[in-house]
Structure formats: C-alpha cells, structure tokens
Design a protein around this motif. Structure first.
Motif, PDB file in Angstrom:
ATOM      1  N   ARG A 112       0.823  -1.213   0.000  1.00  0.00           N
ATOM      2  CA  ARG A 112       0.000   0.000   0.000  1.00  0.00           C
ATOM      3  C   ARG A 112       0.862   1.272   0.000  1.00  0.00           C
ATOM      4  O   ARG A 112       0.501   2.294   0.547  1.00  0.00           O
ATOM      5  N   ARG A 113       1.989   1.192  -0.665  1.00  0.00           N
ATOM      6  CA  ARG A 113       2.865   2.337  -0.865  1.00  0.00           C
ATOM      7  C   ARG A 113       3.896   1.947  -1.925  1.00  0.00           C
ATOM      8  O   ARG A 113       4.178   0.767  -2.131  1.00  0.00           O
ATOM      9  N   VAL A 114       4.445   2.944  -2.595  1.00  0.00           N
ATOM     10  CA  VAL A 114       5.454   2.680  -3.619  1.00  0.00           C
ATOM     11  C   VAL A 114       6.726   2.193  -2.942  1.00  0.00           C
ATOM     12  O   VAL A 114       7.191   2.801  -1.967  1.00  0.00           O
ATOM     13  N   PRO A 115       7.320   1.101  -3.415  1.00  0.00           N
ATOM     14  CA  PRO A 115       8.564   0.601  -2.814  1.00  0.00           C
ATOM     15  C   PRO A 115       9.664   1.647  -2.830  1.00  0.00           C
ATOM     16  O   PRO A 115       9.756   2.456  -3.768  1.00  0.00           O
ATOM     17  N   MET A 173      -5.403   1.619  -7.069  1.00  0.00           N
ATOM     18  CA  MET A 173      -4.388   2.614  -6.720  1.00  0.00           C
ATOM     19  C   MET A 173      -3.908   2.454  -5.282  1.00  0.00           C
ATOM     20  O   MET A 173      -3.493   3.420  -4.636  1.00  0.00           O
ATOM     21  N   SER A 174      -3.948   1.230  -4.786  1.00  0.00           N
ATOM     22  CA  SER A 174      -3.542   0.978  -3.403  1.00  0.00           C
ATOM     23  C   SER A 174      -2.112   1.421  -3.148  1.00  0.00           C
ATOM     24  O   SER A 174      -1.785   1.949  -2.081  1.00  0.00           O
ATOM     25  N   GLY A 175      -1.232   1.218  -4.138  1.00  0.00           N
ATOM     26  CA  GLY A 175       0.180   1.536  -3.945  1.00  0.00           C
ATOM     27  C   GLY A 175       0.498   3.006  -3.862  1.00  0.00           C
ATOM     28  O   GLY A 175       1.628   3.367  -3.515  1.00  0.00           O
ATOM     29  N   SER A 176      -0.476   3.869  -4.166  1.00  0.00           N
ATOM     30  CA  SER A 176      -0.198   5.313  -4.110  1.00  0.00           C
ATOM     31  C   SER A 176      -0.075   5.830  -2.682  1.00  0.00           C
ATOM     32  O   SER A 176       0.383   6.950  -2.460  1.00  0.00           O
ATOM     33  N   GLY A 177      -0.491   5.015  -1.710  1.00  0.00           N
ATOM     34  CA  GLY A 177      -0.362   5.421  -0.315  1.00  0.00           C
ATOM     35  C   GLY A 177      -1.044   6.729  -0.004  1.00  0.00           C
ATOM     36  O   GLY A 177      -0.527   7.551   0.758  1.00  0.00           O
ATOM     37  N   SER A 178      -2.245   6.926  -0.557  1.00  0.00           N
ATOM     38  CA  SER A 178      -2.931   8.222  -0.438  1.00  0.00           C
ATOM     39  C   SER A 178      -3.665   8.339   0.887  1.00  0.00           C
ATOM     40  O   SER A 178      -4.906   8.418   0.954  1.00  0.00           O
ATOM     41  N   ASN A 179      -2.892   8.375   1.959  1.00  0.00           N
ATOM     42  CA  ASN A 179      -3.451   8.424   3.305  1.00  0.00           C
ATOM     43  C   ASN A 179      -3.879   9.845   3.680  1.00  0.00           C
ATOM     44  O   ASN A 179      -3.873  10.750   2.839  1.00  0.00           O
ATOM     45  N   THR A 180      -4.247  10.039   4.932  1.00  0.00           N
ATOM     46  CA  THR A 180      -4.795  11.310   5.396  1.00  0.00           C
ATOM     47  C   THR A 180      -3.748  12.093   6.190  1.00  0.00           C
ATOM     48  O   THR A 180      -3.146  11.560   7.127  1.00  0.00           O
ATOM     49  N   LEU A 181      -3.554  13.347   5.817  1.00  0.00           N
ATOM     50  CA  LEU A 181      -2.680  14.254   6.566  1.00  0.00           C
ATOM     51  C   LEU A 181      -3.479  14.927   7.676  1.00  0.00           C
ATOM     52  O   LEU A 181      -4.644  15.296   7.482  1.00  0.00           O
TER      53      LEU A 181
END
Length: 429
Positions: free
Chosen positions: A67-70, A221-229
């Motif tokens: 769930r994030r780019v390596p 798009m799970s790997g984009s790691g688009s979490n919440t700031l």
C-alpha cells in the motif's frame, strides 16, 4: 539526415505480358539512421522514465501489497531527476512544461500506475512551489532540491488568524505521495481576524509538523499510499500561504515573474496532470494484451486456435488502440495550449480553461473504454491475480475518477462556458 535509394521494378500490365520494365528510383529518409540532434531535457526525462520500466514492472505487485510505492522505486525516481520535472532551474530542477510532464508520467504509468501517480502528485505540488517568494523556495529546496512533495487542494481545515500567519487545524484525505514527501501544500480557508472567510488558500507546511493517518484501504491505486494528513494547531507564517483565487489568475508573490512555467493556468494543470498516469495505464493494458496475443492465445470453446485470426479480436484491438490515441490527442492538445499560453505570458480564458478540464475528463473516459475492450479480448483470464491486467484495470478505474477529471461536472462547466453562462458549478476553473 541520411537517405537511401532503391529501384522499384514495375510490370507491364498488358495481356499476357509480365516482363519487368526498367523501373524507377525512389529516395526515402532512412529512419534507422542515428540522429545528430542534441538531446533535450525533455528527451532525457522521457528516456529516464522509460528506462525505469523493468524495475517498476517487477515491483508493481509489491506496491499494491505494501500500500505504498517501494523505496527502490522512489530512489530510482529521485536519482533520475523525476521528482524535479517542474522545480525551478535555479535549484537544479528541469522547469519543464506540461507536455513533457505528461510524456514522462505516461511512461511510468505504463509499468506501475501507483508509481506514476506518486510522481504526478509530487511534481504538480513542486510546480506550485514556483508561486512562492524566493525565501520560501530556499527554505524548502535549499538543503535538498531533489525532495518529493505532496499536496491536497481541498480546504478541509480551519485557520485562525494569528500574529504573522495562521493557526491551522485540519485533515486532508487522499494525500498521495505523503509517505515520501518532505513538505505538503494543503488547502485552507483564508480568514480575517474576525474569522470571515475570504476564499480558498494553499498552506505550505513541513511534513514534520503533520501526522499521517493510515486510511488508504481501496480496491485500486492501493500503492499510491494516499493516506490522510492531519494538522493540530500548526502555525503557518504568512509567507507560506497563498490565495488560490489569485493563483488561478496568475497573481503570485514570486520575485521571478519571468519564469513563465509558474504562470501556467492552475486549474487546467491540476486536472490535466491526473490524466498522465491514466494514459500510461491504458498503454500498459494494451501492451499486456498484445504480448498475450503474440503467444498465439486461442479462443476457448471456438475453432480459433489463434485469437488474432478472429475478426472480433482484430476489431476490438483496433478500437482500443484508436480510443487510447484519441485520449492522448485530447490530453496533449490541452498540454500544448497550457504551455503556449504560459510562454506568451497570457492568461487562458474561462472557455479555454473549461475545455482543458473537458479534454482531461474525456481522455480518462476513453482510456476506461479502451481497457474494457482489452479485458474482453483477454477473457476471464484477465482477472487472474497473476495477470497484471486486473491490477491495471482496478488502478485505472480508481484513478480516472478523481474529482478534477469527473466527466459529469466537467461537462457542466464546459457547457456553461460555451453558452456564456457566468454562474458556474465550481470555483476551480
């Protein structure tokens, strides 16, 4: 240029006579000849993105799992200067326009949609750094000009006027690239001392003042790691705050007003760059299916031992290719218009800006339509977990529905602009 000559033999078409005549000589450009044209920065960046293809392909499944780019991808992007496409040349950036931006991200998206998305969001946020005063740019880029950045334009925060700036509290969802960024440019309301809202703004905040909440659990798009700031009463000095309304009109406090890239129309840019990864994913889907067809894949429960012999396959591939070509024509038309207006120092009209949003939305739609056809050609095997096509499909379906490239809203915006209706459905045009 190097040219080659050859003789074409013609046949006498008279009855009973098939003897060759003398023929004629044609001179053609030898396209295989080495070019003597110097490599431009645009060519270098696109080639660098293309060269990363094998790495991105090998890590694409891992990006989704983690769930994030390596980190290997991030390091490779940084080393290749692919976080610096829009950064000022004064800091070693490429300071390239948006045609180059799209061309680079398309190549990345062909191999990993999530990596392309992270590169997109970092570079478009770095583009907004060019709006700020030199002292702020120096603070952000001076120590390390090759950093990644992130940002969310939506002003989902509160801001209280304080001496010399604002106290900001808020949450910003879908913050792609946030796991890799050093600074974030986030949306806030600009307010008076009495609390009156004056309009949307952008606040440049170091990631050390923010926390990341792990909220990005999605089908695509799970790997984009688009979490919440998250910001909790963070002080942001006035120098780090910009009016979005002013920026949309090309009014920014940078001392370098001759740097035309940073006069590019803001909202068309924000919409247009999102299409880059989508175009790349559509190309990746096409590449995947074409590679399968070349292995002489049969059509199950039919007499076709090779799918490529079936007219249905031929027609679907032709239509899919045409749809992707149409999407690229629309996207690159808008990129060229944005770049040309900036180079001329001209603000784009409302109609021009609305058409850019429309172009971006229709480009995304055509990519979705193309991939649907490609899935039909691939058949049920397209959805096997070992088949990259199913991941590309999920990533594209998710990324192409970003609000800035929503077809319905963009059609309304463009229709109103065409008809001269001043009242709009969005402040972001």
């Amino acid at each position: 240029m190097i040219y080659s000559q050859f003789t074409v033999r013609t046949m006498n078409r008279g009855a009973g006579n098939r003897s060759p005549n003398k023929g004629f000589t044609m001179t053609l450009l030898d396209t295989a000849a080495p070019s003597t044209t110097p490599e431009t920065e645009q060519h270098r960046l696109v080639a660098a993105a293309r060269d990363l293809g094998p790495l991105l392909l090998s890590n694409a499944a891992q990006a989704e799992t983690d769930r994030r780019v390596p980190q290997a991808n991030i390091d490779a992007l940084r080393d290749a200067g692919l976080f610096d496409i829009t950064k000022p040349a004064r800091f070693g950036g490429s300071q390239e326009g948006f045609r180059t931006f799209l061309e680079v991200v398309l190549e990345l998206g062909r191999c990993c949609g999530s990596t392309a998305w992270v590169a997109t969001l970092s570079n478009v946020t770095s583009y907004t750094l060019g709006f700020f005063p030199e002292a702020v740019q120096q603070e952000v880029l001076g120590a390390d000009p090759h950093i990644a950045t992130c940002g969310v334009v939506t002003p989902t925060a509160t801001s209280v006027r304080a001496e010399g700036g604002y106290t900001v509290t808020g949450r910003w969802g879908f913050a792609s690239a946030s796991s890799h960024a050093s600074w974030a440019n986030v949306g806030i309301p600009i307010t008076t001392e009495s609390g009156e809202a004056l309009g949307p703004g952008m606040a440049l905040i170091p990631m050390s003042d923010l926390t990341i909440e792990d909220t990005w659990y999605v089908a695509g798009m799970s790997g984009s790691g688009s979490n919440t700031l998250v910001a909790d009463e963070v002080f942001v000095p006035d120098s780090h705050v910009l009016s979005v309304i002013d920026a949309m009109q090309g009014i920014t406090p940078t001392e370098f007003q001759d740097e035309r890239l940073y006069q590019s129309a803001l909202v068309p840019v924000l919409a247009l760059v999102l299409v880059g990864p989508v175009l790349g994913m559509a190309e990746g889907a096409y590449d995947t299916v074409m590679a399968t067809l070349k292995k002489n894949k049969p059509i199950s429960y039919s007499f076709y031992e090779r799918s490529i012999d079936a007219p249905s396959t031929q027609l679907a591939m032709a239509e899919a290719r045409s749809l992707i070509d149409q999407a690229e024509l629309l996207a690159f038309r808008s990129a060229d218009e944005v770049d040309a207006a900036a180079a001329e120092g001209r603000q784009m009209s409302v109609l021009e800006r609305a058409r850019c949003r429309m172009d971006a939305a229709h480009a995304a739609k055509r990519c979705r339509e193309a991939v649907e056809l490609l899935l039909n050609v691939g058949g049920a095997g397209s959805f096997a977990q070992v088949n990259p096509l199913q991941r590309i499909w999920r990533d594209l379906e998710t990324g192409s529905r970003h609000a800035f490239i929503s077809l319905n809203i963009n059609e309304e915006i463009y229709g109103r602009a065409l008809l001269g209706i001043e009242e709009q459905v969005s402040p972001f045009i």
